[in-house]
Design an enzyme around this catalytic site. Structure first.
Site, mmCIF file in Angstrom:
data_model
loop_
_atom_site.group_PDB
_atom_site.id
_atom_site.type_symbol
_atom_site.label_atom_id
_atom_site.label_comp_id
_atom_site.label_asym_id
_atom_site.label_seq_id
_atom_site.Cartn_x
_atom_site.Cartn_y
_atom_site.Cartn_z
ATOM 1 N N GLY A 105 4.181 7.179 -1.244
ATOM 2 C CA GLY A 105 5.539 6.747 -1.553
ATOM 3 C C GLY A 105 6.586 7.134 -0.523
ATOM 4 O O GLY A 105 7.786 7.014 -0.794
ATOM 5 N N GLY A 106 6.156 7.567 0.669
ATOM 6 C CA GLY A 106 7.122 7.956 1.698
ATOM 7 C C GLY A 106 7.993 6.778 2.126
ATOM 8 O O GLY A 106 9.228 6.839 2.032
ATOM 9 N N LYS A 107 7.347 5.696 2.551
ATOM 10 C CA LYS A 107 8.128 4.582 3.097
ATOM 11 C C LYS A 107 8.879 3.854 1.985
ATOM 12 O O LYS A 107 10.002 3.393 2.187
ATOM 13 C CB LYS A 107 7.221 3.636 3.890
ATOM 14 C CG LYS A 107 6.607 4.342 5.091
ATOM 15 C CD LYS A 107 5.713 3.454 5.912
ATOM 16 C CE LYS A 107 4.942 4.274 6.945
ATOM 17 N NZ LYS A 107 3.907 5.153 6.350
ATOM 18 N N ASP B 110 1.508 -1.290 4.899
ATOM 19 C CA ASP B 110 1.141 -0.037 5.585
ATOM 20 C C ASP B 110 -0.347 0.145 5.288
ATOM 21 O O ASP B 110 -0.739 0.813 4.341
ATOM 22 C CB ASP B 110 1.990 1.102 4.996
ATOM 23 C CG ASP B 110 1.825 2.397 5.753
ATOM 24 O OD1 ASP B 110 1.213 2.386 6.830
ATOM 25 O OD2 ASP B 110 2.302 3.423 5.251
ATOM 26 N N CYS C 180 -1.225 3.897 10.945
ATOM 27 C CA CYS C 180 -1.099 5.147 11.704
ATOM 28 C C CYS C 180 -2.369 5.307 12.544
ATOM 29 O O CYS C 180 -2.926 6.389 12.651
ATOM 30 C CB CYS C 180 -0.822 6.349 10.811
ATOM 31 S SG CYS C 180 -2.022 6.610 9.503
ATOM 32 N N CYS D 3 0.896 -1.168 0.000
ATOM 33 C CA CYS D 3 0.000 0.000 0.000
ATOM 34 C C CYS D 3 0.928 1.209 0.000
ATOM 35 O O CYS D 3 1.198 1.794 1.041
ATOM 36 C CB CYS D 3 -0.894 -0.012 1.237
ATOM 37 S SG CYS D 3 -2.106 -1.336 1.240
ATOM 38 N N ALA D 4 1.417 1.568 -1.163
ATOM 39 C CA ALA D 4 2.649 2.374 -1.237
ATOM 40 C C ALA D 4 2.442 3.877 -1.317
ATOM 41 O O ALA D 4 3.357 4.643 -1.029
ATOM 42 C CB ALA D 4 3.470 1.919 -2.447
HETATM 43 C C1 LIG Z 1 -1.455 4.566 4.905
HETATM 44 S S1 LIG Z 1 -1.514 4.841 3.208
HETATM 45 C C2 LIG Z 1 0.082 4.310 2.692
HETATM 46 C C3 LIG Z 1 1.171 5.326 2.925
HETATM 47 C C4 LIG Z 1 2.473 4.953 2.244
HETATM 48 N N1 LIG Z 1 2.929 3.629 2.650
HETATM 49 C C5 LIG Z 1 3.579 5.949 2.515
HETATM 50 O O1 LIG Z 1 4.386 5.730 3.427
HETATM 51 O O2 LIG Z 1 3.659 6.963 1.821
HETATM 52 C C6 LIG Z 1 -2.518 3.526 2.678
HETATM 53 C C7 LIG Z 1 -2.618 3.348 1.177
HETATM 54 O O3 LIG Z 1 -3.334 2.153 0.936
HETATM 55 C C8 LIG Z 1 -3.987 2.297 -0.294
HETATM 56 N N2 LIG Z 1 -5.003 1.221 -0.355
HETATM 57 C C9 LIG Z 1 -6.201 1.152 0.253
HETATM 58 N N3 LIG Z 1 -6.796 -0.013 -0.020
HETATM 59 C C10 LIG Z 1 -5.960 -0.698 -0.846
HETATM 60 C C11 LIG Z 1 -6.022 -1.965 -1.490
HETATM 61 N N4 LIG Z 1 -7.082 -2.772 -1.340
HETATM 62 N N5 LIG Z 1 -4.998 -2.330 -2.264
HETATM 63 C C12 LIG Z 1 -3.918 -1.526 -2.431
HETATM 64 N N6 LIG Z 1 -3.806 -0.309 -1.843
HETATM 65 C C13 LIG Z 1 -4.816 0.088 -1.057
HETATM 66 C C14 LIG Z 1 -4.511 3.714 -0.275
HETATM 67 O O4 LIG Z 1 -4.740 4.186 -1.591
HETATM 68 C C15 LIG Z 1 -3.357 4.444 0.430
HETATM 69 O O5 LIG Z 1 -2.514 5.025 -0.516
#
Ligand SMILES: C[S@@+](CC[C@H](N)C(=O)[O-])C[C@H]1O[C@@H](n2cnc3c(N)ncnc32)[C@H](O)[C@@H]1O
Length: 441
Positions: A258-260, A323, A376, A254-255
């Site tokens: 793109g921070g992590k 994440d 988070c 769940c990128a």
């Molecule tokens: C907490 S954020 C991730 C932050 C990211 N890891 C970072 O550090 O920048 C959660 C992400 O999960 C994505 N998401 C939600 N449901 C999803 C799914 N079923 N499959 C893939 N990504 C999903 C959202 O679009 C969101 O970008």
């Protein structure tokens, strides 16, 4: 011609109203309305909108005392403006006379001239009767949180709930992540000092620099070249935790934005083969931009993490970062609109989604590999409950409870499984981490 001050307050009222009455996110509402202001007025718009939403319940309690009959629904933007007026009087250094006159002028900007007298009278009565000095009537207005959130925090964190509620209403510091492929945090602190920017480092989070005052990213040395990124210190725990065993093939499930994954790339410095997926095409653009700025690349795929059969090539990953989508209850201080937009019933649906994604990704992990589950959120239902149920249902999953370094021990609360950083601890956001390892049969 309206003054700049009135124009900014009118725009801030539209932003607050969009969140409160229409359920828009604060980021989306600001994006719409700030473009209509000259750049010099945008920081005031943000300050007013964030502050008013942080204090929503207390401000609404005062409005209830100041006006006999609630404003009509079609005048909800004036209710938002009145809240902004009161916020200025009780919690900013804006001189009272400017706060009152420019807020009243903004009523006309919002094309409700007949309500200017009401707004003026309310603000003046608030000053005259010193309502700010009176105790709050309800726990919602005392803590400036909805009751369900207060109740859930008190149930999950009986000894810490009051501190969490206070931390949620504070302004968060700005943290940077220094690109480890280019230099160290101590070196970057020195570069900031040359520019007259104060900062501090934190033991146990080696790439993190906390700024004494927030800065525009364009004013940060080397930002456009990717020497540094904006990322909370607690979020920076993920990449080093995940890369402990120097994995080669890594999945960030769940990128976006793109921070992590950017941090994983910086630490891997060419030795990590990273696949970054997200189901949101727009947010994936931000992953591309962020990776491009730091000059490192991953395989970026739009896909649903709960349906790997649609995008997985069948080759196992050595490490997986999940994440997970969550309530974001650990980052309320950065997103005060969460308090207005989330509902208690969301939490059950989110924990079901988190469990579903975790279960779907597990077969993609190689034996001996590790999966880092991150949210988070500060709610047990999204954190230790999800991981514990998963371990109980999967005989080949065990928790690796060893922290990536001992210096972070004091920052973390040990949970039934996993660890929690509570918001405000050492200036950090609230994050949950649990590291799962797949047994080798
Ligand atoms: C907490 S954020 C991730 C932050 C990211 N890891 C970072 O550090 O920048 C959660 C992400 O999960 C994505 N998401 C939600 N449901 C999803 C799914 N079923 N499959 C893939 N990504 C999903 C959202 O679009 C969101 O970008």
């Amino acid at each position: 011609m309206a003054s700049a001050g009135a124009r900014t307050r009118a725009a801030a009222a539209k932003v607050v109203d969009a969140v409160v009455s229409e359920g828009q996110s604060l980021d989306a509402a600001i994006a719409v309305h700030e473009t209509q202001l000259p750049p010099g007025e945008r920081s005031l718009l943000r300050m007013l909108a964030y502050g008013t939403l942080r204090h929503h319940w207390r401000l609404q309690e005062w409005i209830g005392e100041l006006i006999n009959r609630p404003l009509k629904r079609r005048d909800s933007v004036i209710n938002a403006l009145l809240a902004i007026g009161l916020f200025q009087l009780c919690d900013t250094r804006i001189p009272d006379h400017a706060a009152v006159s420019q807020t009243v002028e903004a009523v006309r900007q919002l094309r409700r001239p007949k309500l200017a007298g009401l707004v003026n009278a309310c603000l003046r009565r608030f000053q005259r009767e010193d309502l700010a000095a009176r105790s709050a009537g309800s726990s919602q207005s005392r803590f400036n949180h909805p009751q369900w959130l207060i109740d859930r925090l008190k149930s999950d964190w009986p000894d810490d709930a009051d501190d969490i509620l206070v931390a949620n209403n504070a302004r968060a510091p700005m943290w940077l992540r220094v690109n480890a492929a280019r230099g160290t945090a101590a070196e970057y602190k020195g570069r900031l000092a040359v520019e007259g920017i104060g900062s501090s480092l934190l033991d146990g989070i080696p790439d993190a620099v906390c700024l004494s005052e927030p800065q525009r990213v364009d004013d940060l040395p080397g930002f456009t070249d990717g020497d540094v990124s904006v990322q909370d210190g607690a979020a920076q725990l993920a990449a080093r935790w995940l890369l402990g065993d120097k994995p080669r093939r890594v999945l960030d499930a769940c990128a976006a934005p793109g921070g992590k994954s950017g941090h994983v790339l910086e630490l891997g410095n060419g030795n990590v083969d990273l696949t970054a997926i997200d189901n949101d095409a727009n947010r994936l653009e931000r992953v591309r931009d962020n990776h491009e700025r730091i000059g490192l690349g991953a395989t970026i795929v739009q896909g649903d993490a709960s349906k790997p059969e649609e995008w997985w090539d069948g080759a196992p990953f050595d490490a997986i970062l999940l994440d997970a989508p969550c309530s974001a209850s650990g980052v309320i201080r950065r997103h005060p609109d969460i308090k207005l937009l989330r509902r208690d019933t969301d939490i059950e649906a989110l924990s079901a989604l988190q469990a579903e994604i975790l279960q779907a990704l597990w077969p993609l992990l190689a034996p001996g590999g590790r999966l880092l589950y991150v949210t988070c959120s500060v709610f047990r239902a999204e954190n230790d409950d999800v991981v514990q149920a998963f371990i109980e249902a999967n005989g080949d999953a065990v928790e690796d409870s060893v922290l990536p370094n001992n210096n972070i021990r004091d920052l973390m609360r040990r949970k039934a499984c996993g660890y929690q950083v509570l918001p405000g601890t050492a200036g950090l956001d609230g994050f949950f981490y649990a590291c799962l390892v797949k047994k080798v049969s």
